[in-house]
Design a protein around this motif. Sequence first.
Motif, mmCIF file in Angstrom:
data_model
loop_
_atom_site.group_PDB
_atom_site.id
_atom_site.type_symbol
_atom_site.label_atom_id
_atom_site.label_comp_id
_atom_site.label_asym_id
_atom_site.label_seq_id
_atom_site.Cartn_x
_atom_site.Cartn_y
_atom_site.Cartn_z
ATOM 1 N N GLU A 184 41.165 36.202 31.511
ATOM 2 C CA GLU A 184 40.706 37.487 30.976
ATOM 3 C C GLU A 184 40.011 38.312 32.058
ATOM 4 N N TRP A 185 39.182 37.650 32.862
ATOM 5 C CA TRP A 185 38.471 38.347 33.926
ATOM 6 C C TRP A 185 39.452 38.900 34.958
ATOM 7 N N THR A 242 42.620 39.654 34.497
ATOM 8 C CA THR A 242 43.353 40.751 33.874
ATOM 9 C C THR A 242 42.514 42.024 33.875
ATOM 10 N N MET A 243 41.204 41.895 33.688
ATOM 11 C CA MET A 243 40.315 43.043 33.671
ATOM 12 C C MET A 243 40.123 43.627 35.079
ATOM 13 N N VAL A 244 40.021 42.781 36.093
ATOM 14 C CA VAL A 244 39.707 43.222 37.450
ATOM 15 C C VAL A 244 40.956 43.639 38.230
ATOM 16 N N GLN A 245 42.082 43.037 37.963
ATOM 17 C CA GLN A 245 43.284 43.221 38.780
ATOM 18 C C GLN A 245 43.726 44.679 38.961
ATOM 19 N N HIS A 259 42.006 47.159 39.488
ATOM 20 C CA HIS A 259 41.042 47.850 40.337
ATOM 21 C C HIS A 259 40.908 47.235 41.728
#
Length: 89
Positions: free
Chosen positions: A51-52, A54-57, A59
Amino acid sequence: MQREIQIEDDVLAMIRVRQDTPPESSEIRHSSAANWPAALKPEAFHGLPGEWITMVQPHTEADPAALLVQFLVAFGSLIGRGPHYTAES
């Protein structure tokens, strides 16, 4: 002393020639592609780390595998050495 100066001049000349002639684009493509590992399977990005990532990728330009390693190392450092589980004692 004269021999050392001659060797240094020869080395500098070789470096200049090497810098003046760019490598073929296909040579660069093949050499970097051959050394690059295959992408991780989707199962590696399961749970909170996935999840992390997917959230950061969106950017970052970082590789997802590198993000996963950084997340796991940071999490391990955060919880420390104390928490553990003994299997089959």
